[in-house]
Every structure is written in structure tokens, then in C-alpha cells.
Design a protein around this motif. Sequence first.
Motif, PDB file in Angstrom:
ATOM      1  N   SER A 128      30.595 -24.897 -23.155  1.00 48.37           N
ATOM      2  CA  SER A 128      30.340 -24.099 -21.961  1.00 48.37           C
ATOM      3  C   SER A 128      31.203 -24.566 -20.790  1.00 48.37           C
ATOM      4  N   ILE A 132      34.057 -22.369 -18.815  1.00 46.13           N
ATOM      5  CA  ILE A 132      33.987 -22.102 -17.375  1.00 46.13           C
ATOM      6  C   ILE A 132      35.283 -22.507 -16.679  1.00 46.13           C
ATOM      7  N   ALA A 346      31.267 -16.422 -16.240  1.00 43.50           N
ATOM      8  CA  ALA A 346      31.214 -17.818 -15.801  1.00 43.50           C
ATOM      9  C   ALA A 346      29.902 -18.115 -15.078  1.00 43.50           C
ATOM     10  N   SER A 347      29.434 -17.191 -14.240  1.00 41.76           N
ATOM     11  CA  SER A 347      28.157 -17.405 -13.556  1.00 41.76           C
ATOM     12  C   SER A 347      27.008 -17.408 -14.555  1.00 41.76           C
ATOM     13  N   ILE A 350      26.952 -20.887 -16.154  1.00 40.43           N
ATOM     14  CA  ILE A 350      26.447 -21.928 -15.252  1.00 40.43           C
ATOM     15  C   ILE A 350      24.932 -21.862 -15.123  1.00 40.43           C
TER      16      ILE A 350
END
Length: 536
Positions: A128, A132, A346-347, A350
Motif C-alpha cells: 500500500s 501511494i 491514494a486517499s 491511506i
Amino acid sequence: MTDLPNWSLHPADMVVLGLYFLFIIGIAIWVARKVDTGEDLFLAGRSLTWGVIGFSLFASNISSTTLIGLAGQAYTTGIAVSNYEWMAGVVLVFMSAFIIPVFLKAKITTVPEYLELRFNRTCRLYFSALTIILSILIDTAGALYAASLTLQVFFPSLVIWQACAAMAIFAGLYTAFGGLKAVVLTDVMQALVLLFGACAMTYLVYARFDFSWEAATAGIPERQLDLLPPLDDPALPWLGTLVGVPILGFWYWATNQYITQRVLAAKNIRHAQQGAVFAGLLKMLPLFIMVLPGVWAVNLYPELENGDQVFPVLIKDVLPVGLTGLVLAGLFAAIMSSIDSTLNSASTLIVKDFAENEILERRMSPEKRAFWGKVTTLILMVIATIWAPMIANFQGLFAYLQQAYAVVVPPVVIVFVMGIFWRGATVKAALSTLFIGHAIGVGFFLAKNSQSLGLTSENLWDLHFTITIGIVTVISAIIFLLTSLITEKSSEEVTKGTLWRKELAIPEEKISWWQDYRLYGGIMLALTAVMLVFWG
């Protein structure tokens, strides 16, 4: 991209561009009113149908650098550059049969989440974090930077950082508040604009030669019209197409969050499979509507110093007023599709992979997830905007990063493939493959660029990077196999639901023959074979 011609736009073209932006804003406002939870923001409430998925996959993949780069590379080296495009269709058919059923049965929100279910949380967080970083600093920032250079052709007074900021703010806001649904609905519009504009340009360019293939390709070396060039071809040798491009394609389409997120948001497995195959069919088109015009341009503009001039020159010279604005809207569409997709994915990573854990998830309401998803999107937008102009100072380094990006892929592909298809795959094998495989990849990267980095008088490794990908993939597979054989296997309870089974390839619901994704996947593979026979 340098030395591009400058010219002004006709008022009619400006009107077309303005209408395009208004339409995108309208979609975002309409969708944003219905985004209340994290599920809405990240996966569009798992409601996407096959047509939306297919168009969105296609639009998100076509960036501003693709539009300019495909035509430019075709002008310089020939049609082999399209191998990255049509090979995607082969990968998507494979993905429909083998990967999509496993992912959707596991009900994952992020691709790294699968690695936790199959192996452990360390694998998930490692992959992950890698995704990102690459998404924001290379995909998003790179798209902003390349797009700003292109926009300077049409708006010469633009300053790069201002152009980057304007595009990032526009895409970031509708992504943050509209979520994935706003992204995919705008993608549908953008895909249609892209396809229509590219088809119109191809038609008008071919018309310059009275629709004669012989006239359009007269004097062009046969090597440039070969999809599988010789082994010594510096652009893309045939061996690289066979052993490297499919590995890159599997990583991009099956494990890359910003692409795969559309599939995870499907209404059901059938829509996900049909959408992926539809995208594969669309990916056959770039050869004909983006690459061939670049080859034909050799006979129209033989004196161009830079291949990246081809796309802007064709817009200026071939397209009439009004249609120029539409094609530019297609260029903006490509820019927005790349930026909004990477920001949203990407958000998602996260919030889902890092912000949430077993304790926090019980305390974070769906509304809170949506709130932090929006905040994260805006923060990532700012980071990408700040970094994008800096690429101008490190163009050589950025090229190296793209090459390293490809070398990062093989260990990831092996871990996913082994995890999905082999019951004997172990946690320690996955970790060892990721860590050692990436270390080996860094070694190949340094050897390939040792001269440029000042380490040696000449490069220690000169094979094309696509062939290197094949080599690193084999090494990663050996590491995985050997480690699995000597380490403890996971229990059947742990691996339950994460392995591919034969029955998963068969449609769950009773459908008519013409609705079966396997039919269209077979048609696509047959068309690919015909294309290879004709141009191979």
C-alpha cells in the motif's frame, strides 16, 4: 517536450472547452449531494455497471502523456509502441476469468487488503505504501507536469506551477466531494470525447492521403510498421513484448489500486467481468486512432525535430474550428481522468489501509470515513501540485524513476499470482519475494544506469528494460517457490476465500449466451491474433 509550436485558439474552440468544464462541474455537484459514507466515496456504493466500468478503465488509462507520447513514439520508432495498449486486452481477459472473481468474493475495498487476507498485514502495508508513493509522486505529479507543458502550447503565457495548481484544484475538488462515482461518470464523458476526437483526427489525417495505405506509408521503413521488431530494436524488441509487457500489464490492470478500484466497485461479478473485457476491446483502438496517425505524420511533416510535436501539430494543421476545441477537451479529459483516479485511489489506500485498524474501525463511523477521505484527497492534491513543477529540474531522474517503476513490478506480480493460484504459498515467501526481489530490482536499475550515475565508464547492463522485467520475474518466482517449500504453510481456514477455484470462472447467475463475458473475451483474443498476423 520542447520546441512546440505556439498558436492561439479560435473563440469557437474556447466555447467548446468552456462547455466541457461546465458539464464536468455539473456532474460533480449532482453526485456530491449523494455521497454520505466511505463506501459511497471510495467504491460508489458498489453500484457500477459494465459499461461505466469499461469506459472508466479506458479513460483513466489514457493520460495526456499517452495521447502525445503514442503519436510521438510512433513518429520516431514505429507502431510497436502500441504493444503496451493491445496487450492490455489480453491481460484484462485473464483478469476477468481469474482475478476479478477472487477479489470480489473476498469483498475487499483495496487491492493491498487482499495481501492481508492471504498473507499478513505487513505485506498489505508494504504494498500500500509503495502504491501511494508511486501514485502521487509519479502518476499524479507526472500527469500534471506533462499536461502543463502541453497546455503551454495553446496558452503560451501559462506558468507551469500555475497550470499544475489549476488542474489539480479542479480535479481534486470534484474528486474529494464526488468520490469514485463522480470520477467514473466524468470518465464516461471523457472516454467518449477522447474516442470521438481521436477518430475524427485519424479520419482527417488519412484523408490527406486519399485514404490510400500505400500513400500514407510510402517511404516509411518496414521495421516501423512491424508490431514485433527485431531483438536489437532499441524501442521495444519482440522478446520484451512477450516477457515484459504482459508482466507490466498484469501489475497495472490487476494490482494497481487506481485502476482496479473500478472493478471492486462493480454491482456484481458479472458486471465487473463484462466491464473489464469491454475495456480490453477499447484498448485495441489506440493502434488505429493514436499510433497510426503518428506514423503517417512522417510523410506530412518529415522535418519535425521532436516526436512530441506530432500531436499538437496535427491539431493545428488538420482539425477545423470547433473540432479543435473538442480534441483539446479530449486532452483535458485525459488529464482529469488520470489525476482524479490517482487522487481517489491514494486517499482510499491511506484511509482503509493505514487510518483504520481493528480498534479504530469500530470507532470510525461511515460518515467519518467519508470526511477523512475528502481531507486526504485534498492533502494529496497539494503534495502532487508542489512536486510536479520540480520534475522540470530532475528530468533525467524522473526518467530513471519510470524505469525503476517497471523494475518494482515483478516481485509484486509473483506474490499476487502465487497467492491466488497456489495453496502452498506462505507468508514468509511473500515477504522474502517483496524485499529481496525489490533489492535485486534496484541492483539491475543501478547497473542499467551506472554510467549516467557516474558509477562506471559504461553501463554494466544493457538489455532493454522489458527483458530485464522478465528476468527479475523469473528470479522472484524462484525465491517464492523455494521459500514456500521450506516455511510453514497457512491453515486452510486462513486461505479460505482467497484462492481461485474453477467454479469461479463460471457466471454465478443464469444468463443468455450473448451476455457471457467469455464470448467477448474470445472475440477480443481472436482479433488480437489477426492483428498480429497482419502486422507481426
